[in-house]
Write a protein that holds these residues in place. Structure first.
Motif, PDB file in Angstrom:
ATOM      1  N   ASP A  19     -11.704 -30.802 -78.885  1.00 18.52           N
ATOM      2  CA  ASP A  19     -10.385 -30.366 -78.449  1.00 18.52           C
ATOM      3  C   ASP A  19     -10.478 -28.916 -78.008  1.00 18.52           C
ATOM      4  N   VAL A  20     -10.031 -28.644 -76.784  1.00 21.42           N
ATOM      5  CA  VAL A  20     -10.028 -27.287 -76.244  1.00 21.42           C
ATOM      6  C   VAL A  20      -8.661 -27.018 -75.638  1.00 21.42           C
ATOM      7  N   PRO A  21      -8.293 -25.759 -75.449  1.00 20.03           N
ATOM      8  CA  PRO A  21      -6.974 -25.466 -74.878  1.00 20.03           C
ATOM      9  C   PRO A  21      -6.834 -26.017 -73.455  1.00 20.03           C
ATOM     10  N   LYS A  22      -5.669 -26.538 -73.164  1.00 25.82           N
ATOM     11  CA  LYS A  22      -5.371 -26.993 -71.806  1.00 25.82           C
ATOM     12  C   LYS A  22      -5.263 -25.778 -70.898  1.00 25.82           C
ATOM     13  N   PRO A  23      -5.952 -25.775 -69.747  1.00 27.30           N
ATOM     14  CA  PRO A  23      -5.926 -24.582 -68.890  1.00 27.30           C
ATOM     15  C   PRO A  23      -4.600 -24.420 -68.163  1.00 27.30           C
ATOM     16  N   THR A  24      -4.349 -23.190 -67.753  1.00 19.62           N
ATOM     17  CA  THR A  24      -3.152 -22.857 -66.982  1.00 19.62           C
ATOM     18  C   THR A  24      -3.569 -22.392 -65.597  1.00 19.62           C
ATOM     19  N   PRO A  25      -3.010 -22.956 -64.538  1.00 19.11           N
ATOM     20  CA  PRO A  25      -3.474 -22.596 -63.191  1.00 19.11           C
ATOM     21  C   PRO A  25      -3.086 -21.174 -62.795  1.00 19.11           C
ATOM     22  N   ALA A  26      -4.010 -20.497 -62.115  1.00 17.92           N
ATOM     23  CA  ALA A  26      -3.722 -19.204 -61.517  1.00 17.92           C
ATOM     24  C   ALA A  26      -2.865 -19.410 -60.265  1.00 17.92           C
ATOM     25  N   ASP A  27      -2.477 -18.320 -59.630  1.00 23.67           N
ATOM     26  CA  ASP A  27      -1.583 -18.424 -58.480  1.00 23.67           C
ATOM     27  C   ASP A  27      -2.144 -19.301 -57.363  1.00 23.67           C
ATOM     28  N   ASN A  28      -3.480 -19.282 -57.182  1.00 22.76           N
ATOM     29  CA  ASN A  28      -4.110 -20.022 -56.076  1.00 22.76           C
ATOM     30  C   ASN A  28      -4.696 -21.347 -56.530  1.00 22.76           C
ATOM     31  N   GLU A  29      -4.370 -21.787 -57.737  1.00 22.73           N
ATOM     32  CA  GLU A  29      -4.985 -22.982 -58.301  1.00 22.73           C
ATOM     33  C   GLU A  29      -3.977 -24.100 -58.521  1.00 22.73           C
ATOM     34  N   VAL A  30      -4.543 -25.302 -58.691  1.00 21.63           N
ATOM     35  CA  VAL A  30      -3.747 -26.445 -59.130  1.00 21.63           C
ATOM     36  C   VAL A  30      -4.315 -26.964 -60.445  1.00 21.63           C
ATOM     37  N   LEU A  31      -3.445 -27.472 -61.282  1.00 19.87           N
ATOM     38  CA  LEU A  31      -3.852 -28.135 -62.519  1.00 19.87           C
ATOM     39  C   LEU A  31      -3.921 -29.627 -62.246  1.00 19.87           C
ATOM     40  N   VAL A  32      -5.093 -30.213 -62.457  1.00 23.49           N
ATOM     41  CA  VAL A  32      -5.303 -31.626 -62.159  1.00 23.49           C
ATOM     42  C   VAL A  32      -5.516 -32.399 -63.448  1.00 23.49           C
ATOM     43  N   ARG A  33      -4.758 -33.488 -63.602  1.00 17.83           N
ATOM     44  CA  ARG A  33      -5.046 -34.458 -64.671  1.00 17.83           C
ATOM     45  C   ARG A  33      -6.192 -35.316 -64.180  1.00 17.83           C
ATOM     46  N   VAL A  34      -7.354 -35.157 -64.792  1.00 15.86           N
ATOM     47  CA  VAL A  34      -8.561 -35.846 -64.339  1.00 15.86           C
ATOM     48  C   VAL A  34      -8.502 -37.313 -64.743  1.00 15.86           C
ATOM     49  N   HIS A  35      -8.705 -38.193 -63.784  1.00 15.68           N
ATOM     50  CA  HIS A  35      -8.787 -39.626 -64.062  1.00 15.68           C
ATOM     51  C   HIS A  35     -10.232 -40.125 -64.037  1.00 15.68           C
ATOM     52  N   ALA A  36     -11.092 -39.435 -63.291  1.00 18.39           N
ATOM     53  CA  ALA A  36     -12.502 -39.826 -63.231  1.00 18.39           C
ATOM     54  C   ALA A  36     -13.331 -38.615 -62.808  1.00 18.39           C
ATOM     55  N   ALA A  37     -14.569 -38.601 -63.234  1.00 19.40           N
ATOM     56  CA  ALA A  37     -15.511 -37.540 -62.864  1.00 19.40           C
ATOM     57  C   ALA A  37     -16.877 -38.178 -62.687  1.00 19.40           C
ATOM     58  N   ALA A  38     -17.687 -37.611 -61.809  1.00 22.45           N
ATOM     59  CA  ALA A  38     -18.999 -38.200 -61.524  1.00 22.45           C
ATOM     60  C   ALA A  38     -20.110 -37.369 -62.135  1.00 22.45           C
ATOM     61  N   VAL A  39     -21.201 -38.045 -62.489  1.00 24.82           N
ATOM     62  CA  VAL A  39     -22.402 -37.386 -62.998  1.00 24.82           C
ATOM     63  C   VAL A  39     -23.351 -37.143 -61.830  1.00 24.82           C
ATOM     64  N   ASN A  40     -23.905 -35.942 -61.765  1.00 27.25           N
ATOM     65  CA  ASN A  40     -24.901 -35.588 -60.758  1.00 27.25           C
ATOM     66  C   ASN A  40     -26.150 -35.062 -61.446  1.00 27.25           C
ATOM     67  N   ALA A  41     -27.266 -35.076 -60.722  1.00 28.05           N
ATOM     68  CA  ALA A  41     -28.486 -34.482 -61.262  1.00 28.05           C
ATOM     69  C   ALA A  41     -28.240 -33.035 -61.672  1.00 28.05           C
ATOM     70  N   TYR A  42     -27.380 -32.360 -60.934  1.00 27.66           N
ATOM     71  CA  TYR A  42     -27.000 -30.983 -61.269  1.00 27.66           C
ATOM     72  C   TYR A  42     -26.586 -30.860 -62.735  1.00 27.66           C
ATOM     73  N   ASP A  43     -25.852 -31.855 -63.244  1.00 32.15           N
ATOM     74  CA  ASP A  43     -25.306 -31.760 -64.598  1.00 32.15           C
ATOM     75  C   ASP A  43     -26.401 -31.714 -65.648  1.00 32.15           C
ATOM     76  N   TRP A  44     -27.434 -32.561 -65.504  1.00 34.35           N
ATOM     77  CA  TRP A  44     -28.471 -32.506 -66.524  1.00 34.35           C
ATOM     78  C   TRP A  44     -29.381 -31.300 -66.344  1.00 34.35           C
ATOM     79  N   HIS A  45     -29.539 -30.839 -65.096  1.00 34.22           N
ATOM     80  CA  HIS A  45     -30.309 -29.611 -64.896  1.00 34.22           C
ATOM     81  C   HIS A  45     -29.645 -28.441 -65.631  1.00 34.22           C
ATOM     82  N   VAL A  46     -28.325 -28.306 -65.500  1.00 31.48           N
ATOM     83  CA  VAL A  46     -27.610 -27.233 -66.185  1.00 31.48           C
ATOM     84  C   VAL A  46     -27.596 -27.469 -67.687  1.00 31.48           C
ATOM     85  N   MET A  47     -27.396 -28.705 -68.109  1.00 26.20           N
ATOM     86  CA  MET A  47     -27.374 -29.044 -69.531  1.00 26.20           C
ATOM     87  C   MET A  47     -28.660 -28.618 -70.230  1.00 26.20           C
ATOM     88  N   ARG A  48     -29.800 -28.837 -69.568  1.00 31.47           N
ATOM     89  CA  ARG A  48     -31.094 -28.529 -70.176  1.00 31.47           C
ATOM     90  C   ARG A  48     -31.608 -27.144 -69.796  1.00 31.47           C
TER      91      ARG A  48
END
Length: 328
Positions: A19-48
């Protein structure tokens, strides 16, 4: 809100649902309720934090002992819940998709993202399909810039996330497309429109004698000299390696990329090392291709948010076919 968090480099076991705090959008941002996200090779490279040299070369993503951003994930699709006061083109309720780049944070129930990094979700896609598009689709689009009708294009790694988009985009440009993959993925690559498919376990395309106008290498398993030998005299080599985890490395696919950057000054062939900047213009171009029916995201498996560690383990170790998606 729930999110996948990590505080140190390591295997997928370092990823925790918290559980982490729900973010608040800055003036130039939107807050998105995420319904799906994709895994990329980038993710495990950063993870490790692998390859290790990236901890020095890419300080925006990598710290010495852990990634700069605690929440993993780049690609997302969801519905806008709130918009900053400077945002005019996106409204609450809009269905959007996008790529967070080095900001990360998509493996969560909510994410804040600059409005110029989102676009309307393709109308004919589910959230899961749309989430599979941004990074892989943009990489494929960038790698194929300049391809003309009737040219011969080879995609090494044609059944992977970027490769499945590259085959379809190259065909939409009128190219003759050869895909390289393993035997189990031949049917998939053919279904995407490839004119010819090479099973790399049976044939080495760098020794077959065929020449191509563009070779899009997404694997990094051949030397620069062997890759160049497959090009026509005016051909282009495009490098964008991801690969799978092989126990950690200092250079990994960066070794080939660094050599290519050095040698490109001294060879006649054009060698392009992709560095893709996310942006709405790429998402819009991809949306048009998708809504016209020229490109369809290919998804291997979906995992719920709490099984994100399993999803990343699957991508980094098991040569996932096409895209792997997290449902939130």
């Amino acid at each position: 809100m729930k999110a996948i968090v990590q505080d140190r480099y390591g295997s997928p076991d370092v990823l925790k649902l918290m559980d982490v705090p729900k973010p608040t959008p800055a003036d130039n941002e939107v807050l998105v309720r995420v319904h799906a996200a994709a895994v990329n090779a980038y993710d495990w490279h950063v993870m490790r934090g692998d390859p290790y040299v990236m901890r020095l070369l890419s300080p925006a993503w990598f710290g010495l002992n852990g990634p700069k951003r605690r929440i993993r994930g780049r690609d997302f699709a969801g519905r806008v819940e709130a918009a900053g006061k400077a945002v005019t083109q996106v409204r609450p309720g809009d269905e959007v998709y996008g790529d967070l780049s080095d900001a990360n944070g998509a493996f969560a129930e909510h994410v804040c993202v600059p409005a110029d990094l989102v676009d309307a979700k393709p109308a004919n896609l589910t959230f899961e399909q749309a989430a599979a598009v941004p990074l892989a689709g943009t990489t494929a689009l960038a790698g194929l810039q300049g391809v003309q009708a009737e040219q011969h294009v080879l995609v090494n790694g044609a059944s992977g996330g970027v490769g499945t988009f590259a085959v379809q985009i190259a065909k939409s440009l009128g190219a003759h497309v050869t895909g390289v993959c393993s035997k189990r993925n031949i049917d998939l690559v053919q279904s995407l429109g490839a004119d010819h498919v090479i099973d790399y376990t049976q044939e080495d395309f760098t020794r077959a004698g065929q020449r191509y106008d563009l070779v899009f290498d997404l694997v990094g398993n051949h030397s620069l000299a062997r890759l160049r030998s497959t090009l026509t005299s005016t051909g282009t080599l495009v490098l964008s390696g991801g690969g799978v985890f092989n126990g950690g490395s200092f250079f990994g696919p960066m070794g080939l990329i660094i050599r290519a950057q050095i040698m490109s000054r001294f060879i006649r062939h054009r060698v392009l090392v992709l560095s893709v900047t996310p942006g709405k213009e790429h998402l819009t171009a991809l949306r048009h291709l998708i809504e016209s029916g020229k490109v369809v995201p290919a998804i291997d498996r979906t995992f719920p948010l709490h099984r994100t560690p399993d999803a990343i383990r699957y991508v980094e170790e098991e040569h996932a076919q096409a895209k792997v998606v997290i449902t939130v």
